[in-house]
Design an enzyme around this catalytic site. Sequence first.
Site, PDB file in Angstrom:
ATOM      1  N   THR A  96       0.868  -1.185   0.000  1.00  0.00           N
ATOM      2  CA  THR A  96       0.000   0.000   0.000  1.00  0.00           C
ATOM      3  C   THR A  96       0.902   1.231   0.000  1.00  0.00           C
ATOM      4  O   THR A  96       1.623   1.469   0.967  1.00  0.00           O
ATOM      5  CB  THR A  96      -0.885   0.046   1.277  1.00  0.00           C
ATOM      6  OG1 THR A  96      -1.668  -1.134   1.316  1.00  0.00           O
ATOM      7  CG2 THR A  96      -1.799   1.261   1.261  1.00  0.00           C
ATOM      8  N   LYS A 173      -7.530   1.627  -2.684  1.00  0.00           N
ATOM      9  CA  LYS A 173      -7.085   1.199  -1.343  1.00  0.00           C
ATOM     10  C   LYS A 173      -7.104   2.379  -0.354  1.00  0.00           C
ATOM     11  O   LYS A 173      -7.576   2.254   0.779  1.00  0.00           O
ATOM     12  CB  LYS A 173      -5.679   0.603  -1.456  1.00  0.00           C
ATOM     13  CG  LYS A 173      -5.004   0.263  -0.156  1.00  0.00           C
ATOM     14  CD  LYS A 173      -5.632  -0.910   0.546  1.00  0.00           C
ATOM     15  CE  LYS A 173      -4.979  -1.155   1.894  1.00  0.00           C
ATOM     16  NZ  LYS A 173      -5.675  -2.159   2.678  1.00  0.00           N
ATOM     17  N   LYS A 248      -0.256   5.424   8.616  1.00  0.00           N
ATOM     18  CA  LYS A 248       0.378   5.556   7.302  1.00  0.00           C
ATOM     19  C   LYS A 248      -0.675   5.732   6.204  1.00  0.00           C
ATOM     20  O   LYS A 248      -0.575   6.619   5.362  1.00  0.00           O
ATOM     21  CB  LYS A 248       1.221   4.303   7.009  1.00  0.00           C
ATOM     22  CG  LYS A 248       1.925   4.341   5.661  1.00  0.00           C
ATOM     23  CD  LYS A 248       2.432   2.978   5.209  1.00  0.00           C
ATOM     24  CE  LYS A 248       1.398   2.225   4.432  1.00  0.00           C
ATOM     25  NZ  LYS A 248       1.907   1.065   3.692  1.00  0.00           N
TER      26      LYS A 248
HETATM   27  P1  NAD Z   1       5.926  -6.026   7.150  1.00  0.00           P
HETATM   28  O1  NAD Z   1       6.723  -4.885   7.664  1.00  0.00           O
HETATM   29  O2  NAD Z   1       5.571  -7.147   8.052  1.00  0.00           O
HETATM   30  O3  NAD Z   1       6.662  -6.666   5.855  1.00  0.00           O
HETATM   31  C1  NAD Z   1       7.404  -5.936   4.916  1.00  0.00           C
HETATM   32  C2  NAD Z   1       8.654  -6.726   4.585  1.00  0.00           C
HETATM   33  O4  NAD Z   1       9.390  -6.020   3.598  1.00  0.00           O
HETATM   34  C3  NAD Z   1       9.577  -6.918   5.799  1.00  0.00           C
HETATM   35  O5  NAD Z   1       9.826  -8.293   5.995  1.00  0.00           O
HETATM   36  C4  NAD Z   1      10.833  -6.152   5.415  1.00  0.00           C
HETATM   37  O6  NAD Z   1      12.029  -6.738   5.931  1.00  0.00           O
HETATM   38  C5  NAD Z   1      10.774  -6.201   3.898  1.00  0.00           C
HETATM   39  N1  NAD Z   1      11.556  -5.158   3.247  1.00  0.00           N
HETATM   40  C6  NAD Z   1      11.605  -3.832   3.528  1.00  0.00           C
HETATM   41  N2  NAD Z   1      12.463  -3.197   2.692  1.00  0.00           N
HETATM   42  C7  NAD Z   1      12.964  -4.149   1.867  1.00  0.00           C
HETATM   43  C8  NAD Z   1      13.908  -4.114   0.794  1.00  0.00           C
HETATM   44  N3  NAD Z   1      14.499  -2.967   0.428  1.00  0.00           N
HETATM   45  N4  NAD Z   1      14.199  -5.278   0.178  1.00  0.00           N
HETATM   46  C9  NAD Z   1      13.617  -6.452   0.566  1.00  0.00           C
HETATM   47  N5  NAD Z   1      12.729  -6.536   1.570  1.00  0.00           N
HETATM   48  C10 NAD Z   1      12.404  -5.393   2.211  1.00  0.00           C
HETATM   49  O7  NAD Z   1       4.600  -5.362   6.519  1.00  0.00           O
HETATM   50  P2  NAD Z   1       3.223  -6.125   6.161  1.00  0.00           P
HETATM   51  O8  NAD Z   1       2.306  -6.051   7.323  1.00  0.00           O
HETATM   52  O9  NAD Z   1       3.534  -7.420   5.519  1.00  0.00           O
HETATM   53  O10 NAD Z   1       2.628  -5.086   5.076  1.00  0.00           O
HETATM   54  C11 NAD Z   1       3.167  -4.995   3.771  1.00  0.00           C
HETATM   55  C12 NAD Z   1       2.315  -4.019   2.970  1.00  0.00           C
HETATM   56  O11 NAD Z   1       0.957  -4.496   2.943  1.00  0.00           O
HETATM   57  C13 NAD Z   1       2.253  -2.605   3.552  1.00  0.00           C
HETATM   58  O12 NAD Z   1       2.311  -1.671   2.514  1.00  0.00           O
HETATM   59  C14 NAD Z   1       0.915  -2.567   4.279  1.00  0.00           C
HETATM   60  O13 NAD Z   1       0.366  -1.262   4.349  1.00  0.00           O
HETATM   61  C15 NAD Z   1       0.075  -3.479   3.402  1.00  0.00           C
HETATM   62  N6  NAD Z   1      -1.039  -4.121   4.102  1.00  0.00           N
HETATM   63  C16 NAD Z   1      -0.837  -4.696   5.317  1.00  0.00           C
HETATM   64  C17 NAD Z   1      -1.910  -5.298   5.959  1.00  0.00           C
HETATM   65  C18 NAD Z   1      -1.741  -5.921   7.331  1.00  0.00           C
HETATM   66  O14 NAD Z   1      -2.749  -6.271   7.958  1.00  0.00           O
HETATM   67  N7  NAD Z   1      -0.529  -6.130   7.819  1.00  0.00           N
HETATM   68  C19 NAD Z   1      -3.186  -5.317   5.364  1.00  0.00           C
HETATM   69  C20 NAD Z   1      -3.339  -4.759   4.092  1.00  0.00           C
HETATM   70  C21 NAD Z   1      -2.244  -4.161   3.469  1.00  0.00           C
END
Ligand code: NAD
Length: 300
Positions: A96, A173, A248
């Site tokens: 997102t 979204k 965010k």
């Molecule tokens: P998270 O922080 O658990 O996972 C993100 C991952 O990306 C981490 O493991 C991190 O190490 C990795 N990362 C960051 N920079 C990187 C790079 N340069 N190279 C490789 N890996 C890298 O976040 P999440 O909860 O999985 O959410 C991910 C996305 O999904 C976000 O944009 C969030 O807004 C969206 N989202 C989350 C949810 C939720 O309930 N958690 C629901 C809908 C949407």
Amino acid sequence: MTRIGFIGLGHMGLPMARHLLAAGHHLAVHDAVAAKAASLTDDRARTATSVAEATRDAEIVITMLPEGRHVQEVYTTSDGVIANAPRGCLLIDCSTIDVETARAVSVAAAGAGRGLDMLDAPVSGGVSGAEGAALTFMVGGSETAFARARPVLASMGKRIVHAGAAGAGQAAKICNNLILGVSMIAVGEAFQLADRLGLARDKLFEVSAHASGQCWALTSYCPVPGPVPASPANRNYQPGFTSRMMRKDLKLAVAAARATGAVAPLSGEACHLYDLFCRSGGADLDFSAIIKLFGREIDA
Ligand code: NAD
């Protein structure tokens, strides 16, 4: 079966990648935290030590990263996705992020001149939706790319909507989460007022769940313990979807409203309240814990 590079194995990415494996695809997985990628142990999952390595042999690359700056970095640097993706590769970003970055990365992919197609495909449904392959995908990009992505997205989600051209998935979204963030605050406010008025919480739920106050924040994700057993309120507000993430997303709504001249006073107020809650220790709690703010004096 498809060779997929999957980058970002966090709360959402890891269960999504598991469903791709269950559907028979071959994965090259990469995360900035190596242990997260290594936790996906399967014969058809290979751990890649860099973005370039995860991308080089892929027919499709999927990313699930925290914010726009991470997406920008992973896609556009010289050892990133666009520079290393093979000709004709389909790139799907499920993070997102802001509409502007989504469109800029899509333009950069098209500009590489190797037939790279890009979709923004953020999701709704949270960690439980990712674990149950029940996500909703909101997709922006060309019809052709959408048709190609659809069967792969279908192994991770239940509802896949083509929202329009590049950036339209992120627009959908941001607007959806604006509704969610504001309505969760309204539900929390109502329960607090009910407490002050001496109205039992289960009675407010019984009435409003079937009256004009009905909304998802109340009936599926109730912020007080009891009425909805699956809601985070019953497990000390462990996420779920963190208050940090909601802040965010509301920031994205406020910025998008500012950029387009849209009038969005409640987005601004909701963003302010989530920021206050995050700064007072609630950042890693589920976003429904915002109700705790109403038990305190709000220095707004
Ligand atoms: P998270 O922080 O658990 O996972 C993100 C991952 O990306 C981490 O493991 C991190 O190490 C990795 N990362 C960051 N920079 C990187 C790079 N340069 N190279 C490789 N890996 C890298 O976040 P999440 O909860 O999985 O959410 C991910 C996305 O999904 C976000 O944009 C969030 O807004 C969206 N989202 C989350 C949810 C939720 O309930 N958690 C629901 C809908 C949407």
